[in-house]
Design a protein around this motif. Structure first.
Motif, PDB file in Angstrom:
ATOM      1  N   ASN A 112       0.804  -1.216   0.000  1.00 12.94           N
ATOM      2  CA  ASN A 112       0.000   0.000   0.000  1.00 12.94           C
ATOM      3  C   ASN A 112       0.834   1.263   0.000  1.00 12.94           C
ATOM      4  O   ASN A 112       0.374   2.319  -0.438  1.00 12.94           O
ATOM      5  N   SER A 113       2.055   1.177   0.518  1.00 11.31           N
ATOM      6  CA  SER A 113       2.943   2.327   0.570  1.00 11.31           C
ATOM      7  C   SER A 113       4.370   1.820   0.749  1.00 11.31           C
ATOM      8  O   SER A 113       4.584   0.736   1.305  1.00 11.31           O
ATOM      9  N   GLN A 130       3.225  10.813  10.579  1.00 18.15           N
ATOM     10  CA  GLN A 130       2.391  10.675   9.386  1.00 18.15           C
ATOM     11  C   GLN A 130       1.801   9.270   9.275  1.00 18.15           C
ATOM     12  O   GLN A 130       0.643   9.114   8.876  1.00 18.15           O
ATOM     13  N   ILE A 131       2.594   8.262   9.625  1.00 15.19           N
ATOM     14  CA  ILE A 131       2.084   6.886   9.605  1.00 15.19           C
ATOM     15  C   ILE A 131       0.906   6.764  10.561  1.00 15.19           C
ATOM     16  O   ILE A 131      -0.148   6.239  10.210  1.00 15.19           O
ATOM     17  N   GLU A 132       1.088   7.283  11.776  1.00 19.22           N
ATOM     18  CA  GLU A 132       0.010   7.216  12.762  1.00 19.22           C
ATOM     19  C   GLU A 132      -1.229   7.948  12.266  1.00 19.22           C
ATOM     20  O   GLU A 132      -2.333   7.408  12.284  1.00 19.22           O
ATOM     21  N   LEU A 133      -1.049   9.180  11.825  1.00 16.71           N
ATOM     22  CA  LEU A 133      -2.183   9.992  11.406  1.00 16.71           C
ATOM     23  C   LEU A 133      -2.938   9.337  10.253  1.00 16.71           C
ATOM     24  O   LEU A 133      -4.157   9.173  10.302  1.00 16.71           O
ATOM     25  N   TYR A 134      -2.205   8.942   9.226  1.00 13.67           N
ATOM     26  CA  TYR A 134      -2.882   8.401   8.052  1.00 13.67           C
ATOM     27  C   TYR A 134      -3.426   6.995   8.285  1.00 13.67           C
ATOM     28  O   TYR A 134      -4.617   6.745   8.110  1.00 13.67           O
ATOM     29  N   TRP A 135      -2.561   6.055   8.674  1.00 10.68           N
ATOM     30  CA  TRP A 135      -2.947   4.649   8.717  1.00 10.68           C
ATOM     31  C   TRP A 135      -3.784   4.275   9.930  1.00 10.68           C
ATOM     32  O   TRP A 135      -4.548   3.309   9.877  1.00 10.68           O
ATOM     33  N   CYS A 136      -3.656   5.012  11.040  1.00 11.70           N
ATOM     34  CA  CYS A 136      -4.380   4.642  12.256  1.00 11.70           C
ATOM     35  C   CYS A 136      -5.561   5.553  12.568  1.00 11.70           C
ATOM     36  O   CYS A 136      -6.439   5.183  13.340  1.00 11.70           O
ATOM     37  N   LEU A 138      -6.956   8.321   9.957  1.00 11.24           N
ATOM     38  CA  LEU A 138      -7.729   8.721   8.785  1.00 11.24           C
ATOM     39  C   LEU A 138      -8.168   7.570   7.887  1.00 11.24           C
ATOM     40  O   LEU A 138      -9.294   7.573   7.374  1.00 11.24           O
ATOM     41  N   ASN A 139      -7.297   6.611   7.659  1.00  8.63           N
ATOM     42  CA  ASN A 139      -7.584   5.513   6.729  1.00  8.63           C
ATOM     43  C   ASN A 139      -8.674   4.608   7.258  1.00  8.63           C
ATOM     44  O   ASN A 139      -8.730   4.303   8.441  1.00  8.63           O
TER      45      ASN A 139
END
Length: 143
Positions: A112-113, A130-136, A138-139
């Motif tokens: 996925n990335s 960014q990993i936390e924000l996006y994958w945990c 927002l996603n």
């Protein structure tokens, strides 16, 4: 609070103790709410498939290194993406490999990335955030 209300874990697959420590410190400083589960080689990572089949919660995301002992990260990725139930788990290659053939192979297998680990701790902290924000946060993934 039921088990489903707890944030899903993050599976970190990393064999390098320095990179493992750096990643754990970065997530700790960001006060990540998701528990971190660690596999230190590809064979240990593949063992999670049996655990998930037995009912353990699926991870929100898998952070997977490529260069792993016993079973490399690309083989782990291939097995995950070939599994009907686990293919939808987001997988982020978090690796020191900037090799274009690794990048292409990872995307061919359904990653996925793909993130090349920054050497600088400050930059690594930004990546972890960014990993936390996006994958945990927002996603959204199918459950």
């Amino acid at each position: 609070m039921t088990q489903q209300e707890f944030p899903p874990p993050i599976l970190l697959v990393e064999d390098n103790p320095v990179d493992l420590d750096l990643t754990m410190r970065a997530f700790s400083r960001k006060r990540l709410g998701n528990p971190i589960e660690v596999a230190r080689d590809g064979e240990e990572a593949l063992g999670y498939l049996d655990r998930w089949e037995a009912g353990e919660p699926l991870p929100a995301v898998i952070l997977l290194d490529i260069k792993l002992p016993r079973v490399d990260g690309l083989q782990v990725l291939e097995r995950l993406k070939a599994h009907e139930r686990f293919a939808k788990i987001p997988v982020v290659m978090l690796t020191s490999s900037d090799d274009n053939s690794d990048l292409c192979r990872a995307y061919d297998l359904g990653v996925n990335s793909y993130i090349v680990k920054p050497v600088d701790f400050g930059k690594f902290m930004a990546v972890a955030e960014q990993i936390e924000l996006y994958w945990c946060v927002l996603n959204r993934t199918p459950r």
